[in-house]
Design a protein around this motif. Sequence first.
Motif, PDB file in Angstrom:
ATOM      1  N   UNK A 151       0.834  -1.208   0.000  1.00  0.00           N
ATOM      2  CA  UNK A 151       0.000   0.000   0.000  1.00  0.00           C
ATOM      3  C   UNK A 151       0.867   1.255   0.000  1.00  0.00           C
ATOM      4  N   UNK A 152       1.876   1.298   0.843  1.00  0.00           N
ATOM      5  CA  UNK A 152       2.745   2.476   0.901  1.00  0.00           C
ATOM      6  C   UNK A 152       3.559   2.623  -0.386  1.00  0.00           C
ATOM      7  N   UNK A 153       3.990   1.508  -0.954  1.00  0.00           N
ATOM      8  CA  UNK A 153       4.742   1.577  -2.214  1.00  0.00           C
ATOM      9  C   UNK A 153       3.878   2.156  -3.325  1.00  0.00           C
ATOM     10  N   UNK A 154       2.624   1.734  -3.400  1.00  0.00           N
ATOM     11  CA  UNK A 154       1.730   2.276  -4.418  1.00  0.00           C
ATOM     12  C   UNK A 154       1.523   3.770  -4.281  1.00  0.00           C
ATOM     13  N   UNK A 155       1.496   4.265  -3.055  1.00  0.00           N
ATOM     14  CA  UNK A 155       1.334   5.705  -2.867  1.00  0.00           C
ATOM     15  C   UNK A 155       2.576   6.512  -3.201  1.00  0.00           C
ATOM     16  N   UNK A 157       5.049   5.535  -5.477  1.00  0.00           N
ATOM     17  CA  UNK A 157       5.596   5.289  -6.814  1.00  0.00           C
ATOM     18  C   UNK A 157       5.425   6.457  -7.800  1.00  0.00           C
ATOM     19  N   UNK A 158       4.247   7.085  -7.916  1.00  0.00           N
ATOM     20  CA  UNK A 158       4.123   8.164  -8.916  1.00  0.00           C
ATOM     21  C   UNK A 158       5.148   9.271  -8.752  1.00  0.00           C
ATOM     22  N   UNK A 159       5.330   9.764  -7.528  1.00  0.00           N
ATOM     23  CA  UNK A 159       6.314  10.826  -7.303  1.00  0.00           C
ATOM     24  C   UNK A 159       7.732  10.324  -7.540  1.00  0.00           C
ATOM     25  N   UNK A 160       8.013   9.074  -7.167  1.00  0.00           N
ATOM     26  CA  UNK A 160       9.347   8.523  -7.385  1.00  0.00           C
ATOM     27  C   UNK A 160       9.652   8.389  -8.877  1.00  0.00           C
ATOM     28  N   UNK A 161       8.685   7.937  -9.657  1.00  0.00           N
ATOM     29  CA  UNK A 161       8.879   7.844 -11.109  1.00  0.00           C
ATOM     30  C   UNK A 161       9.115   9.227 -11.706  1.00  0.00           C
ATOM     31  N   UNK A 162       8.367  10.200 -11.243  1.00  0.00           N
ATOM     32  CA  UNK A 162       8.514  11.567 -11.740  1.00  0.00           C
ATOM     33  C   UNK A 162       9.918  12.101 -11.463  1.00  0.00           C
TER      34      UNK A 162
END
Length: 283
Positions: A151-155, A157-162
Amino acid sequence: MRSTSGSGAAPEVVRLLRVVGAYVLVALVLAFFALPLLWLATAPFDRHPGVDVSVPRFTLDNFRRLLDTPDAVNSLASSVVLAVGCAVLVVVLAALAAYALSRVRVPGRDTLLYALLLLSSIVTGTAAMVPIFLLAADLRLVDSYLGVILVLTGGLLPAAIFILKDFTDATPRSYEESARVFGASPLRVLRDVVVPVVRPGLATVGVWSVAQVWGNFLIPFLLLRSPDRSPAAVVMYTFYTEGGQPDLGLISTFSLLYSLPVVLMFLFVSRRYGFRFHGGIKA
């Protein structure tokens, strides 16, 4: 003949007053941020800690009480498991996704990336609390570290990919083309060419992920039902009496131990991958 000594001294006085005022303002700002840290450094060693900063009456009883408190030490180990697990998943998945988005021309990739980043900022853990719990219950991930990590990884991931996409975009494509000439596969190009160059970005995302997970309260509080699996952010909530009064001795001692791993990790990563690191590939 008119004397110009008075008119020449006035700008000097004004300049001096400005310098003194600037130093006073900086000192006040430093004091504003330093006093809580000073309290955190002294209160655990005070026999009777209060909310004010004072010379402590030295004792180690607060540390002994903390070690005798159930689940206090285990909570730090649980926080390490959650933080390291999330950081590894976030760094690996974000690196793969950022490399793909940077090198493969997918229609609407920038729109997709910005949409994911926007949705991750709007749909926070509080807003998605009920569906997250129901989904974890259906998947039998309640009261497990894996459920919290996913759950925490899913939250995150978007900012980390960016973040990592910017680092990957700055990597010269000529490095990868040279490796492909010698028969390197895409995964080997990513591992041996791209990763050494974007190591500062990977370190940044790793530290950021650990810090985000280390201080997260809501998701572990919802999904981890066993007290012996609760992380430090949740266990700290128990250091209050039934009347709501804080046990300052335990809270200050636990806060000191709770903050040290993140501070040490930040110092290590900053020293290892800080401004002195410039990237590059050795022949």
